[in-house]
Design a protein around this motif. Structure first.
Motif, PDB file in Angstrom:
ATOM      1  N   GLY A 192       0.774  -1.230   0.000  1.00  0.00           N
ATOM      2  CA  GLY A 192       0.000   0.000   0.000  1.00  0.00           C
ATOM      3  C   GLY A 192       0.804   1.278   0.000  1.00  0.00           C
ATOM      4  N   ALA A 193       2.123   1.189  -0.077  1.00  0.00           N
ATOM      5  CA  ALA A 193       2.956   2.398  -0.072  1.00  0.00           C
ATOM      6  C   ALA A 193       2.880   3.104  -1.422  1.00  0.00           C
ATOM      7  N   ALA A 194       3.367   4.347  -1.444  1.00  0.00           N
ATOM      8  CA  ALA A 194       3.291   5.162  -2.651  1.00  0.00           C
ATOM      9  C   ALA A 194       4.200   4.628  -3.756  1.00  0.00           C
ATOM     10  N   THR A 195       3.813   4.895  -4.981  1.00  0.00           N
ATOM     11  CA  THR A 195       4.627   4.539  -6.148  1.00  0.00           C
ATOM     12  C   THR A 195       5.788   5.524  -6.270  1.00  0.00           C
ATOM     13  N   GLY A 196       6.916   5.055  -6.761  1.00  0.00           N
ATOM     14  CA  GLY A 196       8.067   5.927  -6.973  1.00  0.00           C
ATOM     15  C   GLY A 196       7.830   6.879  -8.134  1.00  0.00           C
ATOM     16  N   ASP A 197       8.818   7.686  -8.417  1.00  0.00           N
ATOM     17  CA  ASP A 197       8.709   8.684  -9.477  1.00  0.00           C
ATOM     18  C   ASP A 197       9.538   8.270 -10.698  1.00  0.00           C
ATOM     19  N   LEU A 198       9.184   8.846 -11.821  1.00  0.00           N
ATOM     20  CA  LEU A 198       9.927   8.635 -13.068  1.00  0.00           C
ATOM     21  C   LEU A 198      10.658   9.933 -13.400  1.00  0.00           C
ATOM     22  N   TYR A 199      11.956   9.824 -13.658  1.00  0.00           N
ATOM     23  CA  TYR A 199      12.756  10.981 -14.049  1.00  0.00           C
ATOM     24  C   TYR A 199      13.170  10.807 -15.516  1.00  0.00           C
ATOM     25  N   VAL A 200      12.838  11.806 -16.314  1.00  0.00           N
ATOM     26  CA  VAL A 200      13.139  11.774 -17.741  1.00  0.00           C
ATOM     27  C   VAL A 200      14.286  12.750 -18.009  1.00  0.00           C
ATOM     28  N   VAL A 201      15.423  12.218 -18.471  1.00  0.00           N
ATOM     29  CA  VAL A 201      16.576  13.057 -18.811  1.00  0.00           C
ATOM     30  C   VAL A 201      16.442  13.470 -20.274  1.00  0.00           C
ATOM     31  N   VAL A 202      16.438  14.773 -20.515  1.00  0.00           N
ATOM     32  CA  VAL A 202      16.191  15.311 -21.861  1.00  0.00           C
ATOM     33  C   VAL A 202      17.523  15.612 -22.549  1.00  0.00           C
ATOM     34  N   HIS A 203      17.677  15.094 -23.757  1.00  0.00           N
ATOM     35  CA  HIS A 203      18.838  15.416 -24.597  1.00  0.00           C
ATOM     36  C   HIS A 203      18.333  16.212 -25.799  1.00  0.00           C
ATOM     37  N   VAL A 204      19.002  17.335 -26.076  1.00  0.00           N
ATOM     38  CA  VAL A 204      18.549  18.245 -27.134  1.00  0.00           C
ATOM     39  C   VAL A 204      19.523  18.211 -28.308  1.00  0.00           C
ATOM     40  N   ASN A 205      19.004  17.950 -29.504  1.00  0.00           N
ATOM     41  CA  ASN A 205      19.842  17.986 -30.704  1.00  0.00           C
ATOM     42  C   ASN A 205      20.254  19.429 -31.016  1.00  0.00           C
ATOM     43  N   PRO A 206      21.499  19.651 -31.392  1.00  0.00           N
ATOM     44  CA  PRO A 206      21.927  21.023 -31.733  1.00  0.00           C
ATOM     45  C   PRO A 206      21.279  21.496 -33.029  1.00  0.00           C
TER      46      PRO A 206
END
Length: 389
Positions: A265-279
Motif C-alpha cells: 500500500g505504499a506510494a509509487t516511486g517517481d519517473l525521471y526523464v533526462v532530456v537530450h537536445v539535438n543542436p
C-alpha cells in the motif's frame, strides 16, 4: 526487504564503482548498465532483467545523498566490527538481563529512551511502528530514470512526446497480492506474520528472516500465474510526456507516481526523464536567449541598412545604423526560449563582416580608390599611441 538484506547488499559493486565514486560517476555507471540490461534490449532474458532491477535498486539508494549517507554509515558501523560476530555479522551482546534481538536493533523508540539504531537508518528501512513488522511495512516504490531526445525547436517552444518504457508495475492480474485471483495470502504460521524467527543460543537471541515465508510474513498457496507470486510484473507502457518550453540539454523532468509500484500500500516511486537536445545548424543558445551570427558586407555596416533575420517563428527586420562595427550584437526581444513564467527570452544577433576571398577587376579598383580616399584614417591610431609608437 529486511534490514539485514539491505546491509548485505553491495550497491557499489552492483554498479561497478568504488565507495568513493562521485554522483556523476554513479549516474554514468547506472545509465550504461541500464541500457545494456534493459528488458527492451534483451527480450526474454531473465538474467538481464534481474540485473536491470538490481542496478535500478542500487541507483535508487546511491543517487539520493541522504539515503547514500545512511547506507554508508550502516556499512561502516557493521563492517567495523561494532556488531560483528555471530550470524552473518549480526552478533549478540553479553550482559545482564537477557539476550539481544536483531529486531530491537532496528526498532523504534523505547520507553523513556532513544530511538535505537533504526532511527539512524530511517531513510533506508523506515521507522518501526508498534505492532508493525519489517516484512509487512509499507515501502515506497523505487524511482526510475529514462532518457528522451528532442529537436532544438521542441526544447525552445515545448513539446509533447510519447515515451515507451518497460518497468515493474503492480501485476494487473492479482493487483499486487501475488496470489491467484479468488485466493489470498495467508499468515505464515512459523513466524505468525512477523517475517522474523528468533533462535536462542544460551544468553543470546538472534532474529533472522523466516525461512518458510522468506521474511514476507505471509504464504501464498496458489501463486498468480502471471507474476509467479511476486505481485510485480514487467510491462511495456507508453506515456505522453509534456516537455516544458525552455528545457535545457541534460535537464531531468520528474513525473510523480510513474516509477516502480510500492509494496503493501505504499506510494509509487517517481519517473525521471533526462532530456537530450539535438543542436541546431543555425541557432545557438545562451540560457533563455537564442543566438545567431549573420554575415554582412562592409558597405552595409558603413552606410547602414535593414536586414532580414531568421527566427524559429519566421523572419524579423533589423535596422542597422550607419557606422556599426563588425561583431556588434543586437537584441530582438521575445524571440528566444520559453520561460517558466510564460514569457520568452531574446534573440541575440551578432553581425560579422564577410570578406570576399577574391575580387574582380572593377571591385578591386573600386576598393583601391576607397583606400586612397580614406588614407588619412588610421584605425590603429589609438593602439599605436598606447604602445608609444
Amino acid at each position: 526487504m529486511s534490514a539485514r538484506e539491505w546491509l548485505e547488499k553491495d550497491f557499489y559493486a552492483e554498479l561497478g564503482v568504488s565507495s568513493g565514486a562521485s554522483a556523476d560517476e554513479i549516474k554514468k555507471a547506472y545509465r550504461k548498465l541500464a541500457r545494456e540490461n534493459h528488458p527492451d534490449a534483451n527480450p526474454g532474458n531473465a538474467q538481464a532483467e534481474a540485473k536491470f532491477k538490481a542496478v535500478s535498486e542500487a541507483y535508487g539508494v546511491l543517487s539520493d545523498p541522504e539515503k547514500r549517507k545512511q547506507y554508508d554509515e550502516a556499512r561502516k558501523l557493521f563492517g567495523s566490527g561494532t556488531f560483528s560476530g555471530g550470524q552473518g555479522g549480526f552478533g549478540g551482546f553479553g550482559g545482564s538481563g537477557g539476550g539481544f534481538d536483531i529486531g530491537d536493533l532496528f526498532g523504534g523508540a523505547q520507553s523513556g529512551g532513544g530511538g535505537g539504531i533504526g532511527d539512524l537508518f530511517g531513510g533506508l528501512f523506515g521507522n518501526r511502528r508498534p505492532g508493525a513488522t519489517t516484512a509487512n511495512r509499507p515501502r515506497r516504490g523505487a524511482d526510475v530514470e529514462t532518457e528522451v531526445r528532442i529537436d532544438f525547436a521542441e526544447a525552445v517552444k515545448g513539446a509533447t512526446v510519447p515515451l515507451r518504457l518497460s518497468s515493474p508495475v503492480n501485476c494487473p492480474t492479482c493487483h499486487g497480492s501475488g496470489a491467484k485471483p479468488g485466493t489470498r495470502p495467508r499468515t505464515c504460521p512459523n513466524c505468525t506474520g512477523s517475517g522474523l524467527v528468533t533462535r536462542n543460543q544460551g544468553a543470546f537471541a538472534f532474529s533472522e528472516p523466516c525461512p518458510d515465508c522468506r521474511g514476507r510474513g505471509t504464504l501464498i498457496d496458489t501463486p498468480c500465474p502471471d507474476c509467479n507470486g511476486e505481485g510485480v510484473s514487467t510491462r511495456s507502457r507508453t506515456l505522453t510526456v509534456r516537455i516544458p518550453a525552455g528545457v535545457s540539454d541534460g535537464q531531468r523532468i520528474r513525473l510523480a507516481g510513474q516509477g516502480e509500484p510500492g509494496r503493501h500500500g505504499a506510494a509509487t516511486g517517481d519517473l525521471y526523464v533526462v532530456v537530450h537536445v539535438n543542436p541546431h545548424r543555425v541557432f545557438g543558445r545562451s540560457g533563455d536567449d537564442l543566438t545567431i551570427t549573420v554575415p554582412v558586407t562592409f558597405p552595409e555596416l558603413a552606410l547602414g541598412t535593414t536586414l532580414t533575420v531568421p527566427t524559429l517563428d519566421g523572419k524579423v527586420s533589423l535596422k542597422v545604423p550607419a557606422g556599426t562595427g563588425s561583431g556588434r550584437t543586437f537584441r530582438v526581444r521575445g524571440k528566444g526560449a520559453g520561460k517558466k513564467d510564460g514569457s520568452s527570452g531574446d534573440l541575440l544577433v551578432t553581425l560579422q563582416v564577410a570578406v570576399p576571398s577574391k575580387l574582380d577587376g572593377k571591385a578591386a579598383e573600386a576598393l583601391a580608390d576607397y583606400a586612397k580616399a580614406t588614407a588619412d584614417h588610421d584605425p590603429r591610431h589609438d593602439l599605436n599611441e598606447l604602445l608609444g609608437r
